[in-house]
Every structure is written in structure tokens, then in C-alpha cells.
Design a protein around this motif. Sequence first.
Motif, PDB file in Angstrom:
ATOM      1  N   PHE A  29      37.091  53.010  53.263  1.00 48.41           N
ATOM      2  CA  PHE A  29      38.183  52.043  53.105  1.00 48.41           C
ATOM      3  C   PHE A  29      37.656  50.727  52.525  1.00 48.41           C
ATOM      4  CE2 PHE A  29      40.521  53.983  57.011  1.00 48.41           C
ATOM      5  CZ  PHE A  29      40.913  55.066  56.254  1.00 48.41           C
ATOM      6  N   LYS A  30      36.523  50.280  53.028  1.00 46.89           N
ATOM      7  CA  LYS A  30      35.949  49.013  52.550  1.00 46.89           C
ATOM      8  C   LYS A  30      35.591  49.096  51.066  1.00 46.89           C
ATOM      9  CE  LYS A  30      34.018  47.363  56.908  1.00 46.89           C
ATOM     10  NZ  LYS A  30      32.776  47.057  57.634  1.00 46.89           N
ATOM     11  N   LYS A  31      35.078  50.237  50.666  1.00 41.90           N
ATOM     12  CA  LYS A  31      34.716  50.417  49.255  1.00 41.90           C
ATOM     13  C   LYS A  31      35.959  50.328  48.368  1.00 41.90           C
ATOM     14  CE  LYS A  31      32.367  53.582  46.140  1.00 41.90           C
ATOM     15  NZ  LYS A  31      31.724  54.871  45.970  1.00 41.90           N
ATOM     16  N   ARG A  32      37.022  50.981  48.790  1.00 44.39           N
ATOM     17  CA  ARG A  32      38.274  50.930  48.024  1.00 44.39           C
ATOM     18  C   ARG A  32      38.844  49.515  48.012  1.00 44.39           C
ATOM     19  NH1 ARG A  32      40.551  55.786  46.335  1.00 44.39           N
ATOM     20  NH2 ARG A  32      41.442  54.292  44.893  1.00 44.39           N
ATOM     21  N   LEU A  33      38.705  48.823  49.124  1.00 44.82           N
ATOM     22  CA  LEU A  33      39.179  47.446  49.209  1.00 44.82           C
ATOM     23  C   LEU A  33      38.400  46.539  48.259  1.00 44.82           C
ATOM     24  CD1 LEU A  33      41.236  45.728  50.760  1.00 44.82           C
ATOM     25  CD2 LEU A  33      39.458  45.291  52.456  1.00 44.82           C
ATOM     26  N   ASP A  34      37.100  46.772  48.163  1.00 45.49           N
ATOM     27  CA  ASP A  34      36.278  46.010  47.219  1.00 45.49           C
ATOM     28  C   ASP A  34      36.722  46.247  45.776  1.00 45.49           C
ATOM     29  OD1 ASP A  34      34.800  44.923  49.276  1.00 45.49           O
ATOM     30  OD2 ASP A  34      33.108  46.328  49.053  1.00 45.49           O
ATOM     31  N   GLU A  35      37.121  47.485  45.481  1.00 41.80           N
ATOM     32  CA  GLU A  35      37.627  47.784  44.130  1.00 41.80           C
ATOM     33  C   GLU A  35      38.868  46.959  43.817  1.00 41.80           C
ATOM     34  OE1 GLU A  35      38.254  51.964  43.199  1.00 41.80           O
ATOM     35  OE2 GLU A  35      36.603  52.480  44.553  1.00 41.80           O
ATOM     36  N   VAL A  36      39.782  46.904  44.775  1.00 34.62           N
ATOM     37  CA  VAL A  36      41.015  46.130  44.570  1.00 34.62           C
ATOM     38  C   VAL A  36      40.669  44.652  44.402  1.00 34.62           C
ATOM     39  CG1 VAL A  36      43.162  45.355  45.649  1.00 34.62           C
ATOM     40  CG2 VAL A  36      42.487  47.751  45.818  1.00 34.62           C
ATOM     41  N   ALA A  37      39.788  44.150  45.244  1.00 34.19           N
ATOM     42  CA  ALA A  37      39.425  42.728  45.203  1.00 34.19           C
ATOM     43  C   ALA A  37      38.756  42.360  43.883  1.00 34.19           C
ATOM     44  CB  ALA A  37      38.507  42.392  46.373  1.00 34.19           C
ATOM     45  N   SER A  38      37.954  43.269  43.357  1.00 31.62           N
ATOM     46  CA  SER A  38      37.252  42.966  42.108  1.00 31.62           C
ATOM     47  C   SER A  38      38.181  43.007  40.888  1.00 31.62           C
ATOM     48  CB  SER A  38      36.084  43.931  41.896  1.00 31.62           C
ATOM     49  OG  SER A  38      36.557  45.235  41.641  1.00 31.62           O
ATOM     50  N   LYS A  39      39.269  43.768  40.985  1.00 28.42           N
ATOM     51  CA  LYS A  39      40.183  43.912  39.854  1.00 28.42           C
ATOM     52  C   LYS A  39      41.362  42.941  39.904  1.00 28.42           C
ATOM     53  CE  LYS A  39      39.167  48.789  39.239  1.00 28.42           C
ATOM     54  NZ  LYS A  39      39.681  50.152  39.299  1.00 28.42           N
ATOM     55  N   ASN A  40      41.567  42.295  41.037  1.00 29.63           N
ATOM     56  CA  ASN A  40      42.735  41.428  41.204  1.00 29.63           C
ATOM     57  C   ASN A  40      42.311  40.086  41.793  1.00 29.63           C
ATOM     58  OD1 ASN A  40      45.056  43.412  40.669  1.00 29.63           O
ATOM     59  ND2 ASN A  40      43.789  44.490  42.165  1.00 29.63           N
ATOM     60  N   THR A  41      42.757  39.016  41.167  1.00 30.97           N
ATOM     61  CA  THR A  41      42.381  37.682  41.646  1.00 30.97           C
ATOM     62  C   THR A  41      43.583  36.882  42.141  1.00 30.97           C
ATOM     63  OG1 THR A  41      42.542  36.839  39.394  1.00 30.97           O
ATOM     64  CG2 THR A  41      40.358  37.542  40.162  1.00 30.97           C
ATOM     65  N   SER A  42      44.720  37.505  42.203  1.00 30.33           N
ATOM     66  CA  SER A  42      45.924  36.835  42.678  1.00 30.33           C
ATOM     67  C   SER A  42      45.751  36.391  44.141  1.00 30.33           C
ATOM     68  CB  SER A  42      47.111  37.789  42.563  1.00 30.33           C
ATOM     69  OG  SER A  42      48.168  37.402  43.400  1.00 30.33           O
ATOM     70  N   LYS A  43      46.318  35.224  44.451  1.00 28.87           N
ATOM     71  CA  LYS A  43      46.213  34.692  45.817  1.00 28.87           C
ATOM     72  C   LYS A  43      46.866  35.629  46.829  1.00 28.87           C
ATOM     73  CE  LYS A  43      47.261  30.697  48.653  1.00 28.87           C
ATOM     74  NZ  LYS A  43      47.906  29.405  48.774  1.00 28.87           N
ATOM     75  N   ASP A  44      48.010  36.201  46.481  1.00 33.37           N
ATOM     76  CA  ASP A  44      48.711  37.119  47.382  1.00 33.37           C
ATOM     77  C   ASP A  44      47.869  38.359  47.686  1.00 33.37           C
ATOM     78  OD1 ASP A  44      50.882  35.424  47.458  1.00 33.37           O
ATOM     79  OD2 ASP A  44      51.981  36.496  45.877  1.00 33.37           O
ATOM     80  N   ILE A  45      47.231  38.875  46.681  1.00 36.98           N
ATOM     81  CA  ILE A  45      46.393  40.066  46.869  1.00 36.98           C
ATOM     82  C   ILE A  45      45.168  39.709  47.702  1.00 36.98           C
ATOM     83  CG2 ILE A  45      44.981  41.800  45.714  1.00 36.98           C
ATOM     84  CD1 ILE A  45      47.024  41.692  43.408  1.00 36.98           C
ATOM     85  N   LYS A  46      44.594  38.539  47.453  1.00 39.37           N
ATOM     86  CA  LYS A  46      43.432  38.109  48.245  1.00 39.37           C
ATOM     87  C   LYS A  46      43.778  37.977  49.727  1.00 39.37           C
ATOM     88  CE  LYS A  46      40.602  35.891  44.779  1.00 39.37           C
ATOM     89  NZ  LYS A  46      39.729  34.787  44.479  1.00 39.37           N
TER      90      LYS A  46
END
Length: 125
Positions: A29-46
Motif C-alpha cells: 500500500f505504501k509503495k502505491r501511495l508513493d506512486e500517487v504522491a510522486s505523480k500528483n502535487t495538488s494540495k487536496d491529493i497531498k
Amino acid sequence: MKDTISHLHVMCKDWLRELEFYKTEIPFFKKRLDEVASKNTSKDIKIEVEHFENKFYIMNLHLDELLHDVKLKEESLIQNAIEQPKYINVKMIETDESLEDLMEFTATDFKDTKKEFYQFLSKYL
């Protein structure tokens, strides 16, 4: 309610397998979460990423504590079996309902968190 040493021992073994499974899922799960975090910089997503980071951290701590408690319970059962081998299949030990409740809560929490996390992933991956 009373139960047998052998039945409680089997329950502990099942719980240990279940908890170990949950522990192996969290790094994924953490690995997948890191993928999302690296591809998205929006404040809501963060904010959502941080929510899941915190949730996984707390779940991991809870799983470690529960693993410890179940191992202690299993050791106690083994000691009872050694001390009273004739009574392994006699209903004489109180069922630890608080441990059962914790396991049930953990399973539900894990399932709900996984579902919520997959919904999050489906939006952003």
C-alpha cells in the motif's frame, strides 16, 4: 465461555497468519501511495496521501501490538498444555473475548481501509 486448549491454540495460529498477512500488505500500500504522491502535487491529493500515510503507520503499530498479544496468549496455552496434557481437549480455559473482539475490529478496519484506499487509487492512478 470456556474452550479447549487445542481449539484456542488453533485460533491463535489463525490469528497470527491473518495478522502477518495484513503486515505484508502495508508495504505494498505504501509503495502505491508513493506512486500517487510522486505523480500528483495538488494540495487536496497531498492531504489524502497524508491521511493514508498516517493510517498505515497506525495500523502497523496496532498490528505489532496485536501480534505480540496473540503470541503471549499462544505461549500461555502451550504452557497450560505442558502442565496439564490430559486436559488439552477439555473445555476448561476462558475464551479471551477481548482478544477476539480486537481481531474482529482489526479485520473490519483493514478491509474498510483497503476498500477506501483502492477507491482513492482508482481516482488518481
